[in-house]
Design a protein around this motif. Sequence first.
Motif, PDB file in Angstrom:
ATOM      1  N   GLY A 178       0.813  -1.230   0.000  1.00  0.00           N
ATOM      2  CA  GLY A 178       0.000   0.000   0.000  1.00  0.00           C
ATOM      3  C   GLY A 178       0.835   1.263   0.000  1.00  0.00           C
ATOM      4  N   SER A 179       2.152   1.098  -0.147  1.00  0.00           N
ATOM      5  CA  SER A 179       3.091   2.212   0.033  1.00  0.00           C
ATOM      6  C   SER A 179       3.015   3.339  -0.987  1.00  0.00           C
ATOM      7  CB  SER A 179       4.520   1.682   0.073  1.00  0.00           C
ATOM      8  OG  SER A 179       4.799   1.136   1.342  1.00  0.00           O
ATOM      9  N   VAL A 180       2.213   3.171  -2.042  1.00  0.00           N
ATOM     10  CA  VAL A 180       1.969   4.277  -2.970  1.00  0.00           C
ATOM     11  C   VAL A 180       0.562   4.826  -2.743  1.00  0.00           C
ATOM     12  CG1 VAL A 180       1.366   4.668  -5.409  1.00  0.00           C
ATOM     13  CG2 VAL A 180       3.624   3.829  -4.805  1.00  0.00           C
ATOM     14  N   ARG A 181      -0.393   3.918  -2.581  1.00  0.00           N
ATOM     15  CA  ARG A 181      -1.797   4.342  -2.499  1.00  0.00           C
ATOM     16  C   ARG A 181      -2.119   5.031  -1.181  1.00  0.00           C
ATOM     17  NH1 ARG A 181      -3.707  -1.437  -3.119  1.00  0.00           N
ATOM     18  NH2 ARG A 181      -1.534  -1.794  -2.547  1.00  0.00           N
ATOM     19  N   GLN A 182      -1.595   4.512  -0.072  1.00  0.00           N
ATOM     20  CA  GLN A 182      -1.905   5.104   1.231  1.00  0.00           C
ATOM     21  C   GLN A 182      -1.325   6.521   1.367  1.00  0.00           C
ATOM     22  OE1 GLN A 182       0.421   5.418   3.884  1.00  0.00           O
ATOM     23  NE2 GLN A 182      -0.675   5.202   5.796  1.00  0.00           N
ATOM     24  N   PRO A 183      -0.041   6.753   1.033  1.00  0.00           N
ATOM     25  CA  PRO A 183       0.446   8.136   1.090  1.00  0.00           C
ATOM     26  C   PRO A 183      -0.245   9.048   0.072  1.00  0.00           C
ATOM     27  CG  PRO A 183       2.173   6.654   0.279  1.00  0.00           C
ATOM     28  CD  PRO A 183       1.058   5.805   0.774  1.00  0.00           C
ATOM     29  N   ALA A 184      -0.600   8.507  -1.091  1.00  0.00           N
ATOM     30  CA  ALA A 184      -1.337   9.318  -2.066  1.00  0.00           C
ATOM     31  C   ALA A 184      -2.663   9.767  -1.446  1.00  0.00           C
ATOM     32  CB  ALA A 184      -1.580   8.529  -3.347  1.00  0.00           C
ATOM     33  N   ALA A 185      -3.330   8.848  -0.742  1.00  0.00           N
ATOM     34  CA  ALA A 185      -4.609   9.184  -0.089  1.00  0.00           C
ATOM     35  C   ALA A 185      -4.397  10.261   0.972  1.00  0.00           C
ATOM     36  CB  ALA A 185      -5.216   7.930   0.546  1.00  0.00           C
ATOM     37  N   PHE A 186      -3.336  10.123   1.767  1.00  0.00           N
ATOM     38  CA  PHE A 186      -3.075  11.077   2.853  1.00  0.00           C
ATOM     39  C   PHE A 186      -2.609  12.437   2.341  1.00  0.00           C
ATOM     40  CE2 PHE A 186      -2.230   8.143   6.782  1.00  0.00           C
ATOM     41  CZ  PHE A 186      -3.519   7.671   6.664  1.00  0.00           C
ATOM     42  N   CYS A 187      -2.128  12.481   1.097  1.00  0.00           N
ATOM     43  CA  CYS A 187      -1.645  13.743   0.535  1.00  0.00           C
ATOM     44  C   CYS A 187      -2.565  14.272  -0.573  1.00  0.00           C
ATOM     45  CB  CYS A 187      -0.223  13.582   0.017  1.00  0.00           C
ATOM     46  SG  CYS A 187       0.987  13.320   1.340  1.00  0.00           S
ATOM     47  N   GLY A 188      -3.716  13.642  -0.774  1.00  0.00           N
ATOM     48  CA  GLY A 188      -4.714  14.164  -1.717  1.00  0.00           C
ATOM     49  C   GLY A 188      -4.303  14.110  -3.176  1.00  0.00           C
ATOM     50  N   VAL A 189      -3.449  13.135  -3.538  1.00  0.00           N
ATOM     51  CA  VAL A 189      -3.016  13.026  -4.931  1.00  0.00           C
ATOM     52  C   VAL A 189      -3.376  11.645  -5.493  1.00  0.00           C
ATOM     53  CG1 VAL A 189      -1.185  14.761  -4.766  1.00  0.00           C
ATOM     54  CG2 VAL A 189      -0.678  12.387  -4.144  1.00  0.00           C
ATOM     55  N   VAL A 190      -2.994  11.399  -6.744  1.00  0.00           N
ATOM     56  CA  VAL A 190      -3.305  10.126  -7.393  1.00  0.00           C
ATOM     57  C   VAL A 190      -2.145   9.152  -7.141  1.00  0.00           C
ATOM     58  CG1 VAL A 190      -3.725   8.986  -9.615  1.00  0.00           C
ATOM     59  CG2 VAL A 190      -4.601  11.306  -9.211  1.00  0.00           C
ATOM     60  N   GLY A 191      -2.453   7.931  -6.728  1.00  0.00           N
ATOM     61  CA  GLY A 191      -1.415   6.918  -6.537  1.00  0.00           C
ATOM     62  C   GLY A 191      -1.824   5.645  -7.252  1.00  0.00           C
ATOM     63  N   LEU A 192      -1.030   5.247  -8.246  1.00  0.00           N
ATOM     64  CA  LEU A 192      -1.356   4.038  -9.010  1.00  0.00           C
ATOM     65  C   LEU A 192      -0.341   2.946  -8.752  1.00  0.00           C
ATOM     66  CD1 LEU A 192      -2.773   2.380 -11.302  1.00  0.00           C
ATOM     67  CD2 LEU A 192      -1.277   3.552 -12.913  1.00  0.00           C
ATOM     68  N   ARG A 193      -0.833   1.802  -8.301  1.00  0.00           N
ATOM     69  CA  ARG A 193      -0.033   0.582  -8.254  1.00  0.00           C
ATOM     70  C   ARG A 193      -0.525  -0.294  -9.393  1.00  0.00           C
ATOM     71  NH1 ARG A 193       2.016  -3.697  -4.488  1.00  0.00           N
ATOM     72  NH2 ARG A 193       1.803  -5.531  -5.760  1.00  0.00           N
ATOM     73  N   PRO A 194       0.258  -0.477 -10.455  1.00  0.00           N
ATOM     74  CA  PRO A 194      -0.216  -1.306 -11.566  1.00  0.00           C
ATOM     75  C   PRO A 194      -0.167  -2.794 -11.211  1.00  0.00           C
ATOM     76  CG  PRO A 194       1.623   0.141 -12.200  1.00  0.00           C
ATOM     77  CD  PRO A 194       1.565   0.105 -10.707  1.00  0.00           C
ATOM     78  N   THR A 195      -0.639  -3.622 -12.127  1.00  0.00           N
ATOM     79  CA  THR A 195      -0.584  -5.077 -11.961  1.00  0.00           C
ATOM     80  C   THR A 195       0.853  -5.502 -11.661  1.00  0.00           C
ATOM     81  OG1 THR A 195      -2.218  -5.175 -13.732  1.00  0.00           O
ATOM     82  CG2 THR A 195      -1.185  -7.265 -13.094  1.00  0.00           C
ATOM     83  N   TYR A 196       1.006  -6.497 -10.763  1.00  0.00           N
ATOM     84  CA  TYR A 196       2.345  -7.041 -10.498  1.00  0.00           C
ATOM     85  C   TYR A 196       2.914  -7.554 -11.819  1.00  0.00           C
ATOM     86  CZ  TYR A 196       6.121  -9.840  -8.609  1.00  0.00           C
ATOM     87  OH  TYR A 196       7.363 -10.353  -8.337  1.00  0.00           O
ATOM     88  N   GLY A 197       4.093  -7.073 -12.185  1.00  0.00           N
ATOM     89  CA  GLY A 197       4.689  -7.503 -13.452  1.00  0.00           C
ATOM     90  C   GLY A 197       4.491  -6.518 -14.585  1.00  0.00           C
ATOM     91  N   ARG A 198       3.681  -5.482 -14.374  1.00  0.00           N
ATOM     92  CA  ARG A 198       3.441  -4.473 -15.417  1.00  0.00           C
ATOM     93  C   ARG A 198       4.688  -3.615 -15.623  1.00  0.00           C
ATOM     94  NH1 ARG A 198       0.190  -3.293 -19.856  1.00  0.00           N
ATOM     95  NH2 ARG A 198      -1.936  -3.192 -19.092  1.00  0.00           N
ATOM     96  N   ILE A 199       5.391  -3.368 -14.511  1.00  0.00           N
ATOM     97  CA  ILE A 199       6.572  -2.501 -14.543  1.00  0.00           C
ATOM     98  C   ILE A 199       7.772  -3.288 -14.010  1.00  0.00           C
ATOM     99  CG2 ILE A 199       7.598  -0.370 -13.662  1.00  0.00           C
ATOM    100  CD1 ILE A 199       4.862   0.827 -13.380  1.00  0.00           C
ATOM    101  N   SER A 200       8.895  -3.122 -14.676  1.00  0.00           N
ATOM    102  CA  SER A 200      10.123  -3.806 -14.258  1.00  0.00           C
ATOM    103  C   SER A 200      10.543  -3.376 -12.857  1.00  0.00           C
ATOM    104  CB  SER A 200      11.239  -3.465 -15.247  1.00  0.00           C
ATOM    105  OG  SER A 200      12.493  -3.836 -14.711  1.00  0.00           O
ATOM    106  N   ARG A 201      11.043  -4.335 -12.080  1.00  0.00           N
ATOM    107  CA  ARG A 201      11.570  -4.023 -10.751  1.00  0.00           C
ATOM    108  C   ARG A 201      13.098  -3.968 -10.778  1.00  0.00           C
ATOM    109  NH1 ARG A 201      11.200  -7.723  -7.184  1.00  0.00           N
ATOM    110  NH2 ARG A 201      10.625  -9.428  -8.549  1.00  0.00           N
ATOM    111  N   TYR A 202      13.700  -4.092 -11.977  1.00  0.00           N
ATOM    112  CA  TYR A 202      15.159  -4.072 -12.050  1.00  0.00           C
ATOM    113  C   TYR A 202      15.691  -2.732 -11.524  1.00  0.00           C
ATOM    114  CZ  TYR A 202      19.881  -4.079 -13.957  1.00  0.00           C
ATOM    115  OH  TYR A 202      21.238  -4.013 -14.088  1.00  0.00           O
ATOM    116  N   GLY A 203      16.541  -2.816 -10.513  1.00  0.00           N
ATOM    117  CA  GLY A 203      17.092  -1.583  -9.936  1.00  0.00           C
ATOM    118  C   GLY A 203      16.245  -0.996  -8.825  1.00  0.00           C
TER     119      GLY A 203
END
Lengths: 492, 108
Positions: A178-203
């Motif tokens: 929830g580390s993107v969505r929860q702070p986005a909610a607390f700061c009144g902005v948009v927070g998107l966590r895409p499907t697992y595997g949608r974005i590379s985790r390399y690095g």
Amino acid sequence: MKIEEFRDFSIGDYHRLFKDKEISPLELVNLFLERIKEGEDKIHAFLFVNEEKAKDEAQKKAENLPDELLPLWGLPVAIKDNICTRGIPTTCGSKMLENFTPPYDATVVERLKKAGAIILGKTNMDEFAMGSSTQTSAFGPTYNPFDRRRVPGGSSGGSAASVCSLEAPFALGSDTGGSVRQPAAFCGVVGLRPTYGRISRYGVVSFASSLDQVGLITRKVEDAITLLEVVSGKDDKDSTCAPYPPFGRSEIPAPEEIRKLKVGVPREYFPSGLEKVIKTKIQEVLEKLKEEEIEIVEVSLPHTSYALESYYIVAAAEASSNLARYDGVVYGLRVEGENLQDMYFKTRTLGFGREVKKRIILGTYALSSGYYDEYYLKGMKVRTLVRQDFEEAFGKCDLLITPTTPSLPFFPEKKGRDPYEMYLNDMFTVPSAMAGLPSLSLNCGYDEGLPVGLQIIGRPFEEGKLLGLALFLEKLLALPSPFPLFKEDNNE
Amino acid sequence: MREVISLQELKRIAQVSKLELSEEELQGFFEDINNVVSRFEKLNDLDLQDISPTSHLSWSEPPFSSDEPRAGEGGEEVLKGAPQVANGYFVVPRVVDKEEKENEDRRV
């Protein structure tokens, strides 16, 4: 120009200014740097401001305005400090990596640069992304721009606070439970966590590899779409990254198609402990959707109340294994000892903070012989049940709407408080992360100046529908984007 | 809070994790970890006998990379982040204790 003029801007608006030569990339970067200088002693969103390199890069771009602008051309971006940036410190909010400068860029950073973006700085976070308040950072907490006495959420609290206060137009974060969505909610902005595997985790520094996913924090849904187009898609350097092409905005249904979507509301997401104002705000939105003739159905996710326990077992187990690499040998902190073992102990004892140590111990216990079946195996089995719940619910609807958090932004953790209370804050964001589903938090209103987040959850790889409904809702609610004034306190 | 993990067990787990805890830290962790672990017992409400575990998520067959040599990234750059290097190698403190080494030598 003044920074507040960008309050309701999205990427296209900045690009229009560039094309009309009303502002240059260098002038834009300078405005954001000024805003950071004004805000940082109040909110502390950044761990590193990439001032010189950002100016150089912006200057280069200013001298050469192309006819056709790349998707993020000339735009500064803030990056969570667990995402590797070549030649720029990447600390994970930990003493363990205080002096670590990666020799390479994460795939997402490489793609941002290729799309013309300028790295503005690295944002504060809970140490190794373990927390929901940005209080566990070894370099001091981040404060909520709406009310400095409250937390900005976490672990991507620095990214969310920087975007909220317009110290950056958008930012990257990471979301394990929830580390993107929860702070986005607390700061009144948009927070998107895409499907697992949608974005590379390399690095991206690993916390719990089966759950970690890069997330996007923006002021407008439109910008989340553009960013997703840029950073998503197959990556040979990450075998858990799905071998699919990048997301494209053509996947977003037309507005008339949005009205045909069926929205499910899981009854388990409205427990008695839910703050009343949050329930009220979400219900108001559901009423508005009904007025727009969007069908709302009640669904059930019966294992919701078991998800959190399962998550903490699985995440801690994976973390204990991932964090074994910090041994003072290849990179990061080393504290000299009498021999190798002594060096390991001294390095890890000094390098990790309390929350990280706690989770390493918890995870080591859950994986140790004799307890594996009792904890880790059970955790993974419950994860299967949580996934099956979603599969069943998505047989009856296309998307789910829930609150993002059970409470408004809270006050920092007091000593002696039940640590589990803090974990409860993740109860609505953890289940979809365990199932790997795309989820987005959108501001749906304010209560006495504090934002309320609404969460939309979709089927795997159906970010199109998810973002389509988010765009529809954003337009319907027509809320102004945040622009906090950095007051010393918000008592008046 | 119910005591699921004893103080002794906690000490052992910390050892395995290569963490040194002061007496005060140990006491704090003892409470916190038992607090969290005792809640895990809630999972016993569920019948999990025939449920297969989810260890990871994959939406498609994991792709194979071509079996061809490639230049690695970094090289010299990678060593720059190391606490101690010599002649292109990572340096660590003595792994085998002196006495052990002597015994070893004698056996040979």
